[in-house]
Scaffold this motif. Structure first.
Motif, PDB file in Angstrom:
ATOM      1  N   ARG B  46     -46.396  54.131 -73.727  1.00 22.87           N
ATOM      2  CA  ARG B  46     -46.095  55.400 -74.389  1.00 22.87           C
ATOM      3  C   ARG B  46     -46.163  55.240 -75.915  1.00 22.87           C
ATOM      4  N   LEU B  47     -47.114  55.910 -76.495  1.00 25.10           N
ATOM      5  CA  LEU B  47     -47.354  55.726 -77.922  1.00 25.10           C
ATOM      6  C   LEU B  47     -46.337  56.499 -78.754  1.00 25.10           C
ATOM      7  N   SER B  70     -46.541  51.221 -79.483  1.00 26.77           N
ATOM      8  CA  SER B  70     -45.765  51.654 -78.318  1.00 26.77           C
ATOM      9  C   SER B  70     -44.816  50.541 -77.949  1.00 26.77           C
TER      10      SER B  70
END
Lengths: 345, 128
Positions: B46-47, B70
């Motif tokens: 998840r950036l 992330s």
């Protein structure tokens, strides 16, 4: 193909890949934090083996995560008054206070592990095992913390640099929570006692837990042994190469001394009611929001997605934050406001 | 400047891939829109942070032009061709999660005009 050479600390397992083990010992903050970047240049080019480094900074400094803004994160008067260097690392994560009571382990590799967040847990488990062998039970809290119970004792981060993957981490031998809180740029001085209290709640250290510090070399040997016992790699002791030393002096130091490197512009932000966002440890953090009145602020103490407590703060610089009573409508309103904001997970 | 407009359809395949990490789509004006592949965004996780290239600046092939983060891991992206970045996507700079949610649509990264027209096709893998 030759196997690992026993060096007194690494288990002799011929089937394992052989990494270099470099002990930088006590050294300057810049060397302790950034020598890995020079090592990455040569590991990435395939000129030296993957490398495990140990280091301890000989004096305090502040480290910024790669994407963080000095202007947003750090109180410039604090670092100027104390003459504390500020170093932007190439790895991720948040702003940290680092000093000689913290022990660094750093991995530089290119062909074992894909890089990316998945590598953090894989390489942190042996560090936790090493600590257990020295009498302190640590667990990995994904993505990147080592904790005692719920309290953080080690922060870790990674990055890809010059064709290699770098993982850096440190164990808190002692935790200087005062300076951890004081280095931060905050929109109001009344927030700082809250930051200190949250650090006391969620950050611990080896001394806090056991009353003593193990020998630095015992820690480094235990970590090295644990990587071998986990089947990851063996080591042979080495010194940095002349080329790595020259690269460090010529390029790494120069880059970090450039103001343009330290003071990269802040990343653009979406318009938000959040004035300041402070991650204390893992899922625990503090959000500073605009209050209902002009120049008023609301402070939310957040555990993951849950608001555990709240404070109100007026505009006067002498103002003390007023706790919002449990079950009060003010706290409920704050919790509602925070619900629409990404928490600390 | 021709606007770049992708519908937010995260399951649409890219026109072409550049290695495992990047995709590109050629625009009518000879520029190329560049993005991160589904595979690469999954690997990244998840950036939370993204810093893009500087619009209007000319870069060399393999020069690092963007970085993303992330879960405390920083990765870098290199330009796949000598060229000038003519546009960046402001949406991914303020909300990097867009890259995860819609890597082939609204999560595009930047648009580049290669120094040598058509050079980007050489050595890339067509899938579209």
């Amino acid at each position: 193909m030759s196997g690992p050479v026993p060096d007194g600390s690494s288990p002799f397992r011929p089937e394992l890949p052989v990494w270099r083990r470099i002990d930088l010992g006590r050294c300057s903050p810049l060397r302790a934090q950034t020598f890995v970047e020079s090592v990455a240049q040569f590991v990435g080019a395939g000129e030296v083996p993957n490398t495990l480094l140990f280091a301890r900074p000989d004096s305090p400094y502040v480290s910024l995560g790669f994407h963080q803004s000095f202007a947003e994160e750090v109180d410039p008067q604090f670092v100027a008054r104390r003459r504390i260097p500020v170093i932007r690392r190439v790895e991720g994560g948040g702003t940290t206070w680092l000093d000689s009571d913290q022990w660094f382990y750093q991995l530089v590799y290119r062909d074992e592990g894909a890089g990316g967040p998945g590598d953090l847990a894989r390489f942190l488990r042996p560090v936790a095992e090493a600590a257990r062998g020295l009498g302190l039970t640590l667990t990995v809290r994904p993505p990147s913390d080592l904790v005692v119970g719920e309290r953080k004792i080690s922060g870790n981060a990674g990055g890809d640099w010059d064709g290699a993957h770098i993982l850096v981490g440190g164990i808190l031998g002692r935790a200087d929570r005062q300076n951890m809180a004081d280095l931060l740029r905050l929109p109001h001085p009344g927030i700082r006692p809250i930051v200190r209290a949250e650090l006391a709640r969620w950050v611990t250290s080896w001394v806090d837990e056991t009353g003593h510090l193990p020998e630095w070399t015992a820690f480094a040997d235990a970590v090295t042994t644990a990587f071998g016992a986990a089947g990851l790699f063996g080591t042979r002791s080495a010194d940095p190469s002349e080329a790595e030393e020259a690269h460090f002096r010529r390029e790494t130091v120069a880059r970090h001394q450039a103001t343009t490197w330290r003071e990269l512009p802040p990343l653009p932000r979406t318009a938000s009611s959040v004035e300041r966002r402070l991650r204390v440890a893992g899922p625990h953090g503090i959000l500073v929001l605009a209050g209902p009145g002009s120049e008023e602020r609301r402070i939310a103490i957040v555990d993951g997605a849950v608001v555990r407590a709240g404070y109100a703060l007026g505009p006067s610089l002498e103002a003390v934050a007023r706790p919002l009573p449990r079950e009060s409508s003010e706290l409920a309103e704050l919790a509602t406001a925070v619900r629409s904001i990404t928490g600390f997970d | 400047m021709a606007p770049v407009s992708f519908p937010p359809s995260g399951d649409r395949p890219p026109a072409c891939r550049i290695g495992p990490d990047l995709w590109y789509r050629r625009e009518p004006d000879g520029t190329y829109v560049i993005g991160l592949t589904e595979e690469a965004q999954r690997r990244a996780g998840r950036l939370a942070q993204y810093r893009g290239p500087e619009p209007g600046r000319t870069y060399l092939r393999d020069e690092t032009v963007a970085s993303m983060e992330s879960e405390k891991w920083v990765g870098h992206l290199a330009l796949p061709v000598d060229g000038t970045v003519v546009e960046t996507n402001p949406v991914v700079e303020t909300d990097p999660g867009t890259i995860n949610r819609d890597p082939y649509g609204t999560g595009w990264l930047y648009r580049v005009r290669p120094r040598t027209p058509g050079l980007l096709e050489a050595g890339t893998e067509g899938t579209g």
